[in-house]
Design an enzyme around this catalytic site. Structure first.
Site, PDB file in Angstrom:
ATOM      1  N   PHE A  39       5.985   5.210  -0.127  1.00 20.30           N
ATOM      2  CA  PHE A  39       5.535   3.812  -0.039  1.00 20.30           C
ATOM      3  C   PHE A  39       5.944   2.994  -1.258  1.00 20.30           C
ATOM      4  O   PHE A  39       6.097   1.785  -1.165  1.00 20.30           O
ATOM      5  CB  PHE A  39       4.005   3.754   0.112  1.00 20.30           C
ATOM      6  CG  PHE A  39       3.248   3.990  -1.180  1.00 20.30           C
ATOM      7  CD1 PHE A  39       2.998   2.938  -2.055  1.00 20.30           C
ATOM      8  CD2 PHE A  39       2.800   5.261  -1.527  1.00 20.30           C
ATOM      9  CE1 PHE A  39       2.321   3.154  -3.248  1.00 20.30           C
ATOM     10  CE2 PHE A  39       2.124   5.476  -2.713  1.00 20.30           C
ATOM     11  CZ  PHE A  39       1.883   4.425  -3.588  1.00 20.30           C
ATOM     12  N   ARG A  67       2.443   3.498   5.108  1.00 17.84           N
ATOM     13  CA  ARG A  67       1.749   2.486   4.301  1.00 17.84           C
ATOM     14  C   ARG A  67       2.623   1.265   4.043  1.00 17.84           C
ATOM     15  O   ARG A  67       2.155   0.248   3.551  1.00 17.84           O
ATOM     16  CB  ARG A  67       1.317   3.109   2.970  1.00 17.84           C
ATOM     17  CG  ARG A  67       0.189   4.105   3.147  1.00 17.84           C
ATOM     18  CD  ARG A  67      -0.471   4.352   1.827  1.00 17.84           C
ATOM     19  NE  ARG A  67      -0.018   5.572   1.207  1.00 17.84           N
ATOM     20  CZ  ARG A  67      -0.303   5.912  -0.040  1.00 17.84           C
ATOM     21  NH1 ARG A  67      -1.003   5.105  -0.797  1.00 17.84           N
ATOM     22  NH2 ARG A  67       0.124   7.052  -0.538  1.00 17.84           N
ATOM     23  N   CYS A 172       7.550   7.648  -9.831  1.00 20.65           N
ATOM     24  CA  CYS A 172       7.676   9.029 -10.293  1.00 20.65           C
ATOM     25  C   CYS A 172       8.364   9.109 -11.649  1.00 20.65           C
ATOM     26  O   CYS A 172       8.448  10.184 -12.228  1.00 20.65           O
ATOM     27  CB  CYS A 172       8.412   9.865  -9.258  1.00 20.65           C
ATOM     28  SG  CYS A 172      10.087   9.308  -8.964  1.00 20.65           S
ATOM     29  N   GLU A 277      -0.805  14.179 -11.759  1.00 23.48           N
ATOM     30  CA  GLU A 277      -0.173  12.871 -11.605  1.00 23.48           C
ATOM     31  C   GLU A 277      -1.227  11.841 -11.174  1.00 23.48           C
ATOM     32  O   GLU A 277      -1.814  11.965 -10.101  1.00 23.48           O
ATOM     33  CB  GLU A 277       0.941  12.947 -10.560  1.00 23.48           C
ATOM     34  CG  GLU A 277       1.726  11.660 -10.446  1.00 23.48           C
ATOM     35  CD  GLU A 277       2.904  11.769  -9.500  1.00 23.48           C
ATOM     36  OE1 GLU A 277       2.769  12.438  -8.464  1.00 23.48           O
ATOM     37  OE2 GLU A 277       3.961  11.179  -9.800  1.00 23.48           O
TER      38      GLU A 277
END
Lengths: 377, 145
Positions: A39, A67, A172, A277
């Site tokens: 997303f 999403r 990320c 994370e």
């Protein structure tokens, strides 16, 4: 990159491997690939793969994130307008788990690309392996930013702000843990104070207003998740030096998905917030007595997407680049995003596969090498 | 007005180039003898706008330090006065134009300094435009003679 595919797809040859016999390698497309997209970058991430797949002669089926499905739908409309043959670039919406298992089982699909969480990346890699499919599966991350005492803080801090708080930390390659190296308390204090001061000045609000520097989290659920980590950090004994829960939003907006930048210090590497994370605007600051200890801390983490060092020393930077087990290494760079000519690397629990997306590795992923040995009478 | 993001700085530059283009077009219309010079300046403003847009789209992305590079770039002093008084002489408008050029040049010079943390294309673009303005200033000064 895609326009250079003919050159990148070129094989190689060797004349007279034996008397009168020549050998050469050609690369050919495999057929149909699939792409399961996240997303957070609904436009960019699928384009890490789609142009390579198509330009090397394959077809692709994209499954956008539920999403955020609209972006890829729009892109597909544009491909139709551009005159792509029907079926070359397709889209399928729906449940991620159902569609990914169909992709894995379907005999016509030769390979899968995935960007998302580590558990799903691992599962796709394992399951696809059983069906003999190629996989690029990019998982989660916990990226370390190492700050050496000789770092130029004036230039380092803006870079770290983008790294930790750009995209509201929902990427990320976001910085997650800052490791300040050295036993110089004065430098450490200066770093923390400067970092917090800059973070506290970030303007939070409507993301499409160009004066705004940080937008909301993607959903209420995402905010709840981040809040859970902030509470966990406090419970574990971390010191909250900038509390993003105290909202300062520009404009009259509902606060459902907003958080301001948060900074923790006194972080131990074994804490949950130092390991998992968070995917939100939370920075955890820890200390290491020297570069070796900093690298040990990085290696103690399960992820290996990226790591960066901020220093004025080429020797230290080289040492870092040489020793650190992370796929993308930054030297005075906060967001270590490889451009299209280079693979988006990743190691440990951040990547499952052999060949990475982008660059020449993607060419190899989307093509089969065929070797021809020929002799003419 | 304080600018804090690269996007804001680029928008300000583009908006200003549009204003300057309109300004020179008006001068070209009004002062026929110097129409060629003013028209070329108007065209150059649009070229500047395009170059800035291309640089921004080409190298400025979320991956870079775009959000936090321009710590409080106050641009109030760089907003050019592009009004053309009804009965202004060529001498007067050349003087006004020179002020416009000086302001925008200063803006680009500071923008170049402040964007040092971005990919080099960004400060280089600003520097290049700033140095091109020198030629325009010379041309305008020649109108005084």
């Amino acid at each position: 990159m895609a326009t250079g595919i003919p050159t990148l797809m070129m094989g190689y040859n060797l004349e007279d491997i034996a008397s009168g016999i020549d050998e050469y390698l050609i690369r050919q497309p495999l057929g149909v690939f699939s792409c399961i997209a996240p997303f957070n970058f609904p436009f960019m991430v699928p384009l890490w793969f789609i142009p390579y797949a198509l330009a090397t002669g394959n077809c692709i089926v994209v499954k956008p994130s539920s999403r955020c499905p609209i972006t890829q739908t729009k892109l597909i409309e544009l491909t139709e307008e551009a005159g792509f043959p029907p079926g070359v670039w397709s889209i399928v919406h729906g449940s991620g788990s159902m569609i990914s298992s169909e992709f894995i089982r379907h005999p016509d699909i030769k390979g899968i690309t995935f960007v998302g969480s580590t558990p799903v990346a691992k599962q796709i890699y394992r399951d696809a392996g059983q069906y003999g499919k190629r996989v690029i599966a990019q998982g989660g991350a916990k990226n370390f930013m190492v700050i050496m005492p000789d770092a130029d803080l004036k230039r380092t801090i803006p870079s770290l702000m983008t790294s930790f708080y750009g995209n509201t930390g929902q990427r990320c390659l976001s910085g997650a843990n800052a490791v300040v190296v050295g036993e110089d308390d004065k430098f450490y204090r200066e770093f923390v104070d400067t970092f917090c001061d800059a973070a506290s000045k970030i303007k939070v609000g409507y993301g499409l207003d160009e004066t705004i520097q940080m937008g909301p989290l993607q959903s209420k659920k995402a905010k709840e998740r981040v809040l859970g980590y902030i509470e966990k950090g406090i419970e574990e004994g971390a010191k909250i030096v900038l509390d993003g829960r105290k909202l300062r939003i520009e404009g009259n907006l509902p606060d459902d998905c907003f958080l301001n930048p948060t900074v923790f210090e006194n972080i131990r590497p074994d804490m949950v917030i130092a390991n998992e994370e968070i995917f939100g605007p939370v920075a955890s600051i820890m200390r290491a007595k020297d570069i070796s200890q900093a690298i040990d801390i990085i290696h103690g983490n399960r992820y290996g997407n990226s790591a960066a060092i901020f220093t004025s020393s080429g020797k230290t930077a080289r040492d870092f680049q040489y020793r650190v087990m992370a796929g993308n290494i930054g030297i005075n760079i906060g967001i270590v995003a490889p451009m299209a000519f280079f693979p988006f690397s990743g190691m440990k629990d951040s990547f499952f596969g052999i060949l990475h997306g982008q660059g020449q590795e993607a060419i190899r992923f989307f093509t089969e090498s065929k070797v021809v040995i020929q002799r003419w009478w | 007005m304080k600018l804090t993001t690269a996007s804001q700085v680029v928008s300000f530059a583009i908006e200003t180039e549009y204003k300057i283009e309109a300004f020179y077009k008006k001068l070209a219309e009004k002062y026929k003898d110097q129409s060629e010079v003013f028209t070329s300046f108007a065209k150059e403003s649009m070229k500047n706008k395009t170059v800035i847009q291309r640089t921004y789209q080409g190298v400025v992305s979320d991956a870079l330090e775009t959000g936090y590079s321009f710590e409080e770039f106050v641009v109030d002093d760089f907003i050019p006065d592009i009004s053309v008084p009804e009965k202004a002489s060529l001498f007067d408008v050349a003087k006004r134009a020179l002020q416009v050029e000086e302001k925008i040049q200063k803006f680009y010079q500071i923008a170049a300094q402040m964007s040092g943390g971005l990919l080099a294309d960004v400060p280089q673009t600003f520097e290049r435009i700033a140095s091109r303005i020198d030629k325009r200033k010379e041309s305008l000064k020649s109108l005084f003679k």
